[in-house]
Structures are given as C-alpha cells and as structure tokens.
Design an enzyme around this catalytic site. Sequence first.
Site, PDB file in Angstrom:
ATOM      1  N   LYS A 200      -0.298  -1.468   3.092  1.00 50.35           N
ATOM      2  CA  LYS A 200      -0.017  -1.111   1.704  1.00 50.35           C
ATOM      3  C   LYS A 200       0.599   0.284   1.695  1.00 50.35           C
ATOM      4  O   LYS A 200      -0.009   1.246   2.144  1.00 50.35           O
ATOM      5  CB  LYS A 200      -1.287  -1.136   0.862  1.00 50.35           C
ATOM      6  CG  LYS A 200      -1.041  -0.784  -0.599  1.00 50.35           C
ATOM      7  CD  LYS A 200      -2.326  -0.868  -1.399  1.00 50.35           C
ATOM      8  CE  LYS A 200      -2.104  -0.520  -2.860  1.00 50.35           C
ATOM      9  NZ  LYS A 200      -3.367  -0.595  -3.636  1.00 50.35           N
ATOM     10  N   LYS A 254       2.444  -4.970   1.153  1.00 42.77           N
ATOM     11  CA  LYS A 254       2.669  -4.578  -0.227  1.00 42.77           C
ATOM     12  C   LYS A 254       3.378  -3.234  -0.268  1.00 42.77           C
ATOM     13  O   LYS A 254       2.927  -2.307   0.403  1.00 42.77           O
ATOM     14  CB  LYS A 254       1.323  -4.487  -0.968  1.00 42.77           C
ATOM     15  CG  LYS A 254       1.433  -4.129  -2.443  1.00 42.77           C
ATOM     16  CD  LYS A 254       0.058  -4.024  -3.071  1.00 42.77           C
ATOM     17  CE  LYS A 254       0.170  -3.679  -4.556  1.00 42.77           C
ATOM     18  NZ  LYS A 254      -1.148  -3.513  -5.188  1.00 42.77           N
TER      19      LYS A 254
END
Length: 330
Positions: A200, A254
Amino acid sequence: MTSYPQTRMRRTRSTTWSRAMHREVLITPADLIWPLFVTEGQGVEDPIGSLPGVSRWSVDGIVARAKEAVSLGIPCLALFPNTQADRRSEDGAEALNPDNLMCRAIRAIKDACGDDIGVLTDVALDPYTSHGQDGLIDAAGYVLNDATVEMLVGQSLNQAAAGADIIAPSDMMDGRIGAIRDALEGAGHVNVQIMSYAAKYASAFYGPFRDAVGSSGLLKGDKKTYQMDPANAEEALREVELDLAEGADSVMVKPGLPYLDIAIRVKQAFGVPVFAYQVSGEYAMIEAAVAAGAADRDAMVLETLVAFKRAGCSGVLTYHAAHAARLMGA
C-alpha cells in the site's frame, strides 16, 4: 516464426466470434469486490461529493446493496465505516466496540444473506482516531508500531466475532499479519481469511476515500512513515514475502492502475492470489472524464478491469463493481 503473408495477425480479429474465442483474459462479476461506506441512521443515502455516484449508506441500505450484489453475482463486499465525530478518539477505542457501526453492518449482512456473499472488513484505526492516522501516535505525532498492532489484533477479533469472512489490514504496520493470524487461530476463527494490504503506497489517489470515511479534515501530517514510497518496487516484494510468511491468504496492491507493474511482479514472484484496489481517485478520474464528454464510461470501466486481470490479479476492489457486473450480464 513465420512472416507475412503466411501469418496475418488480423485474421483472428476479423469477426466478433473469433475475437471472443481468442480472448486471453476474461473478466466476470465473480472477479469483483464492491467497496461500500457505512454511516449511522436509518434509511440514509448520503451522496459523496468527490465520488459522484457513490454514497454512504445506513446499515439497512448496506443490506440492500448486499442483496443487490448477490443478484449480480458479485461475491464479496468491502466495508468502511464513517464513524461519528463524537466516537472518535486519540486511541481509536471505538474500533474495539462490539456494537460499533462496522460490526452492526457485518451482522446485518450475514443475517440477511448468510454465506451467499463474503464480507471483507478494513482493519486500521483511521476511521476511529481523532487525528486521522492509521495507528496510535506519540507526542510528536509519530505512529507507534507495536502499540498499534495490539489495537489491530483487538479490532480483528471484534470483526471476526461479528461474522467477518476476510480481515483486511490496511494499516501497513510491521508484524501485524502474524499477530492477527495467531489471535484468530487462538480464538477459533480458523477459516477467517486475511487479505493483507501488503503493498500500500503513500499515494495522491486516496483523497475522495478520506472524504468518504470522514478523516480527510482530521489528518495531521501524512502517512509516509508507514505507507510505501511510490518509487519503490523491490520493497513491495519484501513486504509481500513477509506477510505471506506471517499467514496472509492473499495480498493486495493499492492503488491499482498506477501500480500494475507491482501486481504482475508479485504474481510472478509468489504465485499467490493478488488483488488490486481501484481506489477512489482512479474512480473519480474516470467519472470526471465522462462528465467532460471525453470518455465512454462503459468502455473505460471494462477496459481498466481487464487490465487488472491481464496483470495477474485474481480480483479487483472497485466502486464501479455493480455497474460493471450489469455490463457483463447484458
């Protein structure tokens, strides 16, 4: 390898049936996870200005969306709470409340739909902290790793007890996957999956999401001490390797489209289920292009989803999930 005209690459593209037969990647509703935002109240649909077409729903509305997802063939929902300001605190204690907004939504979905749909729950403290960070902070505002992990373990157990099927830690603290896995095993939640936000990034694409959960105006500083530097790829592979060793069943990259290179490298390196999150900023960009008359929504939605599958993703979290599923069933 033969050459032209023995080989004409356009031969197999010349008809609709042939293009379908030679298609290398197929996207279906079963590849989609639908992120939904939960808010307090009854009968509430609260449109999110920075995410046109997306709303916060009260628990009864979330149940209706769950039934809609089942009818469309979408296998899983991802829930994110918009916690009221008076329930936020420095230590994010509302995350441990067994009757918090997230837990009530989980139970309501499971009561209404049972195992017809999966429920994926976000594990991080930013929806519950008054300072908007994903963890506990010290006097200087630095996010404390080990103390935060203790809270995340409690949050995970709270959500699992409510009926969550997949725990998805999005906090990026070191060691949290192993701690959560041990706790789930110890509490008898042996079939609760962990989908780790393993890679992320500290991205500029998250703005509308922070509006949706009510943390954008609260955030003090940034999240660069725990989320990844967008310039780094090798580091992502190390993060994934560690989370898999600690007990993650699947991993997430992400944001999505700007990091397709990471998704395919993770898939090639580890051969595990890899998911991507087509985040709020990506969704908003598509909708802005459509509103400007610069793009066709249906074509853009399907093309971007195919890109994720082509990069090796097992599935995609996307705010366009219901719209895409309808297109696929048309």
